[in-house]
Design a protein around this motif. Structure first.
Motif, PDB file in Angstrom:
ATOM      1  N   ALA A 438       1.235  -0.004  -4.323  1.00 11.56           N
ATOM      2  CA  ALA A 438       2.002  -0.684  -3.283  1.00 11.56           C
ATOM      3  C   ALA A 438       3.493  -0.537  -3.519  1.00 11.56           C
ATOM      4  O   ALA A 438       4.281  -0.440  -2.564  1.00 11.56           O
ATOM      5  N   GLU A 439       3.898  -0.489  -4.786  1.00 13.68           N
ATOM      6  CA  GLU A 439       5.326  -0.333  -5.083  1.00 13.68           C
ATOM      7  C   GLU A 439       5.863   0.986  -4.540  1.00 13.68           C
ATOM      8  O   GLU A 439       6.971   1.040  -3.996  1.00 13.68           O
ATOM      9  N   GLU A 440       5.093   2.057  -4.698  1.00 12.54           N
ATOM     10  CA  GLU A 440       5.535   3.352  -4.167  1.00 12.54           C
ATOM     11  C   GLU A 440       5.687   3.293  -2.656  1.00 12.54           C
ATOM     12  O   GLU A 440       6.668   3.807  -2.093  1.00 12.54           O
ATOM     13  N   LEU A 441       4.721   2.688  -1.989  1.00 11.63           N
ATOM     14  CA  LEU A 441       4.774   2.601  -0.526  1.00 11.63           C
ATOM     15  C   LEU A 441       5.939   1.737  -0.071  1.00 11.63           C
ATOM     16  O   LEU A 441       6.627   2.061   0.915  1.00 11.63           O
ATOM     17  N   GLU A 442       6.186   0.649  -0.769  1.00  8.71           N
ATOM     18  CA  GLU A 442       7.307  -0.210  -0.395  1.00  8.71           C
ATOM     19  C   GLU A 442       8.648   0.481  -0.626  1.00  8.71           C
ATOM     20  O   GLU A 442       9.578   0.355   0.166  1.00  8.71           O
ATOM     21  N   GLN A 452      -4.005  -4.450   0.535  1.00  6.28           N
ATOM     22  CA  GLN A 452      -4.477  -3.323  -0.266  1.00  6.28           C
ATOM     23  C   GLN A 452      -6.000  -3.378  -0.249  1.00  6.28           C
ATOM     24  O   GLN A 452      -6.607  -4.209  -0.913  1.00  6.28           O
ATOM     25  N   LEU A 453      -6.588  -2.486   0.543  1.00  7.68           N
ATOM     26  CA  LEU A 453      -8.021  -2.546   0.804  1.00  7.68           C
ATOM     27  C   LEU A 453      -8.736  -1.493  -0.016  1.00  7.68           C
ATOM     28  O   LEU A 453      -8.372  -0.320   0.013  1.00  7.68           O
ATOM     29  N   ALA A 479      -9.911  -8.758   0.020  1.00 10.17           N
ATOM     30  CA  ALA A 479      -8.713  -7.972   0.303  1.00 10.17           C
ATOM     31  C   ALA A 479      -8.329  -8.082   1.778  1.00 10.17           C
ATOM     32  O   ALA A 479      -7.143  -8.203   2.120  1.00 10.17           O
ATOM     33  N   VAL A 480      -9.342  -8.048   2.688  1.00  7.38           N
ATOM     34  CA  VAL A 480      -9.067  -8.221   4.115  1.00  7.38           C
ATOM     35  C   VAL A 480      -8.554  -9.626   4.384  1.00  7.38           C
ATOM     36  O   VAL A 480      -7.642  -9.842   5.205  1.00  7.38           O
ATOM     37  N   ARG A 481      -9.108 -10.589   3.677  1.00 10.80           N
ATOM     38  CA  ARG A 481      -8.669 -11.980   3.847  1.00 10.80           C
ATOM     39  C   ARG A 481      -7.199 -12.122   3.401  1.00 10.80           C
ATOM     40  O   ARG A 481      -6.415 -12.838   4.038  1.00 10.80           O
ATOM     41  N   ASN A 482      -6.834 -11.434   2.335  1.00  4.54           N
ATOM     42  CA  ASN A 482      -5.429 -11.452   1.893  1.00  4.54           C
ATOM     43  C   ASN A 482      -4.523 -10.820   2.940  1.00  4.54           C
ATOM     44  O   ASN A 482      -3.396 -11.270   3.169  1.00  4.54           O
ATOM     45  N   LEU A 483      -5.018  -9.766   3.573  1.00  8.72           N
ATOM     46  CA  LEU A 483      -4.245  -9.114   4.636  1.00  8.72           C
ATOM     47  C   LEU A 483      -4.028 -10.072   5.793  1.00  8.72           C
ATOM     48  O   LEU A 483      -2.910 -10.170   6.338  1.00  8.72           O
ATOM     49  N   ARG A 484      -5.100 -10.783   6.201  1.00  7.37           N
ATOM     50  CA  ARG A 484      -4.970 -11.746   7.290  1.00  7.37           C
ATOM     51  C   ARG A 484      -3.958 -12.829   6.944  1.00  7.37           C
ATOM     52  O   ARG A 484      -3.111 -13.216   7.771  1.00  7.37           O
TER      53      ARG A 484
END
Length: 696
Positions: A438-442, A452-453, A479-484
């Motif tokens: 995620a750090e690279e993408l950010e 992050q799924l 992970a989907v719940r964290n996204l929501r």
């Protein structure tokens, strides 16, 4: 959904750094170490493979070679002979001489003698043309090749701060190595003697010719002196010095007479000038005669005037007589001085010429005697010449091979393997254009990674949804719940109601993300509508079985109402509106007023609307629909979507005046994370390993 142009440019800048550490060009050593640590398995494998290859080469492939060394000492004594060109003396022993002797030992002529003396032309190690089925070359070419290979097998070195040379030979035969080193040392000494004898013969011949020539020149010079002395009236140096003193005395007398003459001439002139004035006092004063002065005092009487005039005339005549006599003396003395000076010049010139002849004769005599002595010394030394070097120690046949050095080859192989493995890991990391963290993408996008799924192991897409339904406490469901949750917290004052899901290219999991997100929102008791905005491909049929074939386009055309075509998905607890195939361009459909009115209607009917749209880089549909939504969720496939694709997608959204809400790093492979060295310890990825909070 729109922002100012400056904010858009900043948000969509592909290279906008998220960390000040990236504002300079410094290398992040810690990240470099992490990269190497992640690739430690490859580095270890490369090191072991290179070490095995090196050991196999050292023990099975490499031909053993033996090293033998002989030492030769240079005799730096100084010879007793003449110094010209140093042809007969011992070597000086300075650094230039030492370097010269090293090159002599390496010389092709000496190596050619070694080849001839030891018959190395018939040795297969040095003559590759002796191999079977090898065409025979010209003799000279074969000999040159052998000499070249012998030169490669022999090395010459000088022991530091000494006159000692080491001759080292490396061959496949220990005895041959020792023999070649010893024989080269002997040939070197023999060559020194041969050079000395040749130089001595040449020097003797040249000295003999030179002595004969000098003898003739000396005799000629002595005869010239005798002839000159016979035909010339010469005086001694002492007499010439006396004549010089006489000239000086005469010149001094002449100078005195000239002064007297000038004084007398001035007196006569003054007497005559005063006489013309007729003034007796002035005449008496200029004459300086007492009698005349007395008569001048009595000048009034007639007799005294006559006596005064007679006396003055007598004085004038006497002065004129003295002037004439002095002038005659000056002329006579000048003639005498001229004769003396001419005689002195002639005798001085003769003396100089005689002295020059004597000096030349003396120089010729010294040279003649010098070369005569050298010739005699050279003749005496003909039989006592020695080489300028001696063998300190002969080479002995080694017992063990010096090559290959197994430990060094193994160490070098391991080192090269380590370097190669690290290079491959770094090159693979440098060439990799996808996103693994995620750090690279950010850092690349400047956007928050909202989810992050993990990758769900399923052959069919229906199985993916079924997995999420059957295992609500699995890592993927969490992970989907964290996204929501991230989406809901992205705007606390006004949580997004309409959410758009898109990606750069097909196959990145944007549709799965949209469906999973809809399922999670329904779990909160919300009324959720899932819209298939990708009316070009229409992939919902791969996830669900449904009966109605009418959907979004039918509503927009006005032929049906929403409640007539919407379909309930009991599996995930949401309403679904499928897309339909149409001859009308999809971009025109979503740009219409009917679509805008439709979105206003569904906002009033549903709590949450999730729209699955086509990829950004293929068609403009996502950018058009984005103007009617509250949040844009951009899905990036783990370790697959390139940075260039992400930058281009962001640029296209920015040009349309759309700001993305966040990104989703999708289809993360836990095994792949371990393979790349992240394991289960890197930030959020720990959730995808074995964890007691999840039921997989």
């Amino acid at each position: 959904m729109t922002q100012t142009s400056a904010a858009l440019a900043e948000a969509a800048s592909p290279n906008r750094p998220a960390d000040p550490a990236f504002e300079d060009d410094e290398i992040d050593l810690l990240e470099l170490a992490r990269t190497l640590w992640r690739g430690k398995l490859w580095i270890v494998l490369a090191t072991l493979l290179a070490g095995a290859l090196a050991w196999t080469y050292a023990t099975q492939v490499a031909v053993p070679k033996y090293t033998a060394s002989a030492t030769v000492a240079l005799d730096n004594r100084q010879g007793t002979m003449v110094d010209f060109e140093n042809v007969l003396s011992g070597l000086s022993g300075d650094q230039a001489t030492i370097n010269t002797e090293v090159e002599v030992l390496r010389s092709r002529n000496l190596l050619d003698k070694l080849v001839e003396d030891m018959g190395l032309i018939d040795d297969p190690e040095f003559n590759p043309f002796l191999a079977p089925d090898t065409p025979a070359p010209a003799p000279q070419r074969a000999r040159n090749t052998v000499v070249d290979r012998v030169a490669e097998a022999i090395s010459i070195s000088n022991v530091r701060s000494s006159y000692v040379f080491t001759i080292t030979t490396v061959t496949t035969d220990p005895v041959k190595s020792a023999d070649m080193a010893n024989r080269l040392a002997e040939l070197y000494m023999a060559d020194q003697l041969a050079v000395k004898f040749e130089a001595m013969e040449t020097a003797t011949e040249w000295l003999s010719e030179r002595v004969a020539t000098l003898r003739v020149e000396l005799e000629t010079a002595e005869a010239r002196i005798k002839s000159f002395a016979t035909n010339t009236d010469l005086v001694s140096v002492e007499a010439l010095e006396g004549l010089n003193r006489q000239i000086k005395d005469t010149r001094n007398r002449l100078d005195g007479l000239v002064m007297s003459r000038d004084a007398l001439s001035e007196r006569v002139t003054a007497l005559v000038a005063t006489q013309d004035t007729g003034d007796p006092d002035a005449m008496a004063a200029i004459a300086g005669d007492p009698a005349l002065e007395r008569l001048a005092g009595e000048f009034d009487s007639g007799n005294n005037a006559e006596l005064f005039a007679a006396r003055y005339a007598t004085l004038l005549e006497r002065a004129r007589a003295d002037l004439g006599r002095t002038r005659a003396q000056v002329a006579s003395l000048s003639q005498s001085l001229g004769r003396l000076e001419a005689d002195y010049a002639r005798q001085a010139e003769d003396l100089v010429q005689l002295q020059q002849l004597e000096r030349e004769t003396q120089a010729l005599r010294a040279i003649y005697e010098y070369f005569l002595t050298r010739m005699q010394e050279t003749s005496v030394q003909r039989g006592i010449q020695q080489a300028d070097s001696r063998i300190l120690s002969h080479a002995v046949a080694p017992v063990r091979p010096s090559e290959p050095r197994r430990s060094m080859i193994l160490a070098l192989g391991l080192l090269l393997g380590l370097i190669a493995g690290a290079g491959v890991v770094l090159l693979r990391e440098m060439m990799h254009s996808g996103f693994r963290t995620a750090e690279e993408l950010e850092r690349e996008t400047g956007l928050t990674v909202m989810g992050q799924l993990p990758k769900i192991a399923a052959r069919e897409r229906k199985a993916v949804i079924q997995y999420l339904v059957d295992k609500p406490t699995s890592a993927a469901a969490e992970a989907v719940r964290n996204l929501r949750t991230s989406l809901m917290l992205s705007n606390l004052d006004r949580p997004p109601q309409v959410i758009l899901s898109t990606s750069s290219l097909p196959g990145e999991g944007k549709t799965t993300t949209a469906i999973s997100l809809a399922h999670n929102y329904s779990g909160l008791g919300k009324k959720v509508l899932l819209i298939e905005g990708d009316i070009r491909r229409r992939v919902f049929s791969e996830y669900f079985d449904y009966e109605k074939n009418e959907g979004l386009l039918s509503i927009l055309s006005g032929s049906v109402r929403l409640e007539d075509v919407v379909q309930r998905l009991d599996l995930i607890g949401v309403d679904m509106l499928i897309g339909e195939q149409s001859s009308t361009n999809a971009a025109d459909v979503f740009s219409s007023e009917r679509f805008a009115s439709f979105m206003e209607d569904v906002r009033r009917t549903y709590d949450t609307i999730i729209i699955d749209t086509p990829p950004v880089l293929l068609v403009p549909d996502s950018r058009i629909i984005a103007h009617a939504v509250d949040a844009v969720l951009f899905t990036v496939k783990w370790d697959a979507t390139s940075r260039a694709q992400v930058r281009e997608a962001m640029r296209q959204f920015a040009t349309a005046g759309i700001s993305m809400t966040g990104t989703v790093l999708n289809q993360i492979d836990p095994k792949g994370m371990k393979r790349y060295g992240y394991g289960g310890q890197y930030g959020a990825y720990a959730a995808y390993g074995h964890n007691k909070y999840y039921n997989n």
